[in-house]
Structure formats: structure tokens, C-alpha cells
Design an enzyme around this catalytic site. Sequence first.
Site, PDB file in Angstrom:
ATOM      1  N   GLU A   1      -1.546  21.918  35.512  1.00  0.00           N
ATOM      2  CA  GLU A   1      -1.056  20.541  35.570  1.00  0.00           C
ATOM      3  C   GLU A   1      -0.347  20.189  36.881  1.00  0.00           C
ATOM      4  O   GLU A   1       0.792  19.699  36.882  1.00  0.00           O
ATOM      5  CB  GLU A   1      -0.161  20.249  34.367  1.00  0.00           C
ATOM      6  CG  GLU A   1      -0.882  20.446  33.049  1.00  0.00           C
ATOM      7  CD  GLU A   1      -0.066  20.088  31.816  1.00  0.00           C
ATOM      8  OE1 GLU A   1      -0.666  19.734  30.786  1.00  0.00           O
ATOM      9  OE2 GLU A   1       1.184  20.155  31.897  1.00  0.00           O
TER      10      GLU A   1
ATOM     11  N   GLU B   1      -6.900  20.751  27.493  1.00  0.00           N
ATOM     12  CA  GLU B   1      -5.741  20.838  26.604  1.00  0.00           C
ATOM     13  C   GLU B   1      -5.666  19.556  25.794  1.00  0.00           C
ATOM     14  O   GLU B   1      -5.867  18.467  26.327  1.00  0.00           O
ATOM     15  CB  GLU B   1      -4.428  20.968  27.378  1.00  0.00           C
ATOM     16  CG  GLU B   1      -4.151  22.283  28.047  1.00  0.00           C
ATOM     17  CD  GLU B   1      -2.709  22.340  28.564  1.00  0.00           C
ATOM     18  OE1 GLU B   1      -1.834  21.673  27.953  1.00  0.00           O
ATOM     19  OE2 GLU B   1      -2.462  23.028  29.564  1.00  0.00           O
TER      20      GLU B   1
END
Length: 377
Positions: free
Chosen positions: A198, A306
Amino acid sequence: MKLSHMLLSLASLGVATALPRTPNHNAATTAFPSTSGLHFTIDGKTGYFAGTNSYWIGFLTNNDDVDLVMSQLAASDLKILRVWGFNDVNTKPTDGTVWYQLHANGTSTINTGADGLQRLDYVVTSAEKYGVKLIINFVNEWTDYGGMQAYVTAYGAAAQTDFYTNTAIQAAYKNYIKAVVSRYSSSAAIFAWELANEPRCQGCDTSVLYNWISDTSKYIKSLDSKHLVTIGDEGFGLDVDSDGSYPYTYGEGLNFTKNLGISTIDFGTLHLYPDSWGTSYDWGNGWITAHAAACKAVGKPCLLEEYGVTSNHCAVESPWQQTAGNATGISGDLYWQYGTTFSWGQSPNDGNTFYYNTSDFTCLVTDHVAAINAQSK
């Protein structure tokens, strides 16, 4: 995923025998995962694949526990497992806790010992044995397990965003990448190398991350041209079907489509957390289809890497799975996160976890995989 706190104390989980890394030549296949148009190819099969995340598996100290997870994944036909390939510290642990790299006083030391990368070695060995494919990333945006901030602290940079441009930090980061990639470059268990978990650069011009992604992915390809490379971003910065909500904007320094167009990036990633982003659950379906359209336009597959909620897993996440499975441009999904029960207790639960052989597992794994397999016939 950003973890709220350290969820797993590994010093008390027993000590495993850790040997130097050697490839398992008895693996199910020697063919490396690849892309084919807008799809992934695994073990000679091109299509859509299901998988999951386990940030903690490389920090387990008992080989039997690792094998338990891999055997369950194989039995469930979950093909891809995303794991943390980093565990950065600024102070060397003294309690037996696993750590991969120490950053202190402007230097970085990689731990190749029994409480270091030899634990990741066994994850790869077990994945080879059970036919599971791994996504391994190299650093965390968040401070869980050190992250970029561990580098920033050790090298005296002013802000975390300096991680992407500080020469000394990037040299240490690339040195770690080289250490990890060189250990497993011959393994067919590697699905992809991932730049970070991320990555964000809040308030930065999108050129900062674009240049970092381009440079780092090119470097990885110079070390290992046979495996796939991806970014690991959440999919922020998208002008396709944008509703103007924050995830679609460029506020975190990301331009999804432009970054995906980099020649040394093989596929795109997107994450989905409405609870954290202040959006509705139904909003997630549009988020998925918008990225699918962007991926199709670029001509590369994307992975819903995710996604998770803290309750009503089946009711909320099953529609996302169906949307992803029906969207041209998306070729797989990995839910966050895997849960199982060991002899000593349950694996970590960050609120998004659901466990093997529960009703949620039946809905979101067993039934989901069956639907994928039925569609591919």
C-alpha cells in the site's frame, strides 16, 4: 492493510530447525506464473484464481505450523498467498522474535539467521511442496513491522515520504530487494515480487511515485526477469467512472492507470476497505468494475489483492467476489485475511479475519472456488 497494533507474539511459538535456503525440486511444477492478455496463468492453466493474505506466516517459528496453513490452502484450492517479505526493526530483538532487517545509525543489516530470512525460506519451501504461489513484498507503507518509517528513522530523513527519494534509503531498500530476490529467483512458488504494501505519498506530485515505481520495478527485472512484478498499491488515483470520492483522487500521490502502464509492471492491484474509506459496501462493486475497465484499457490483468470487513463477511464480500469474477480485466482475488487454528491457539484476528472450516469460509472460499471452477469448464 494497516494493522492497529502488533497482533502476534512469535517468541513463544516454539523454535524450528532452520536450514539455509535450497530450492525444492520436487515442486508440483517448474513453470513460473505469468500473464496472458488480461488473465493469469498458473501451472499451465489460464484463468481466474482465488487466494488470500497471511502477513504473519513468515514470522512463525514452527515449520509444522507453516505446513498446516499451506496444506489447508492446497486442499481448499486457494492458489495464491500474499505474505509479508519484510520485518524491519530499529532495535535488535532479544526475545527470539523474528526480524528480517535492522536499521540503525545510517546502516541496514539483513538477518539471514534462524530468526531471520530462514523463516521466509521455509514459507517458500512449503509453498513449493503444496503448489501454492506467493506474492512477496519488500516494505510496508505503515509502521507495522517497521515499514518505511524504520528506514526514515535510521537514516535521519525528515518525513516518511522521503523514503521514495532519499538516496541512502533507496540504496538500502534495493540491497534488501536483491537479498530476497536472489534467494528465490529460481522458485516456481513465487507468483510475483511486490514493491510495497500500500505505498502512498500523501500530498506528493504523482511523478514521485511514478518515478520510484519505474526505477524499482526495472531494478527487480534486472535481477529476475522470469517472475512477475507488481506495485501493491490500493488502486487510488483513478479517473475511470470516478464518483469524486477520495479513493479516486490523486491525493495519495498515485495515478493508477499511468503507473500500470509502466513496462516493467506486469499487473495491477487494488484493495477494498469501505469501513476505512468511509464508503458504502455497494460502492465496492463500482470500485472493482472501474479498475477492471482501466486494466482492460491498458491491456494488463488486475488482482483484487485485499478486501475485507469486520462483520457479515459472507453477505458483504460475496457480491464483491462475484463482481470481480464477472469483470473483464480482473483475473483473481485475495481476501484479507486467512485464519486457522494451531495447537497453541488461533492465528491473528485483526477484525477482518475469518477461519478455516467456518461458515464464512464455506461461503467465501469453498463456494467461491466452486463457482470459479464451474465457470472455467
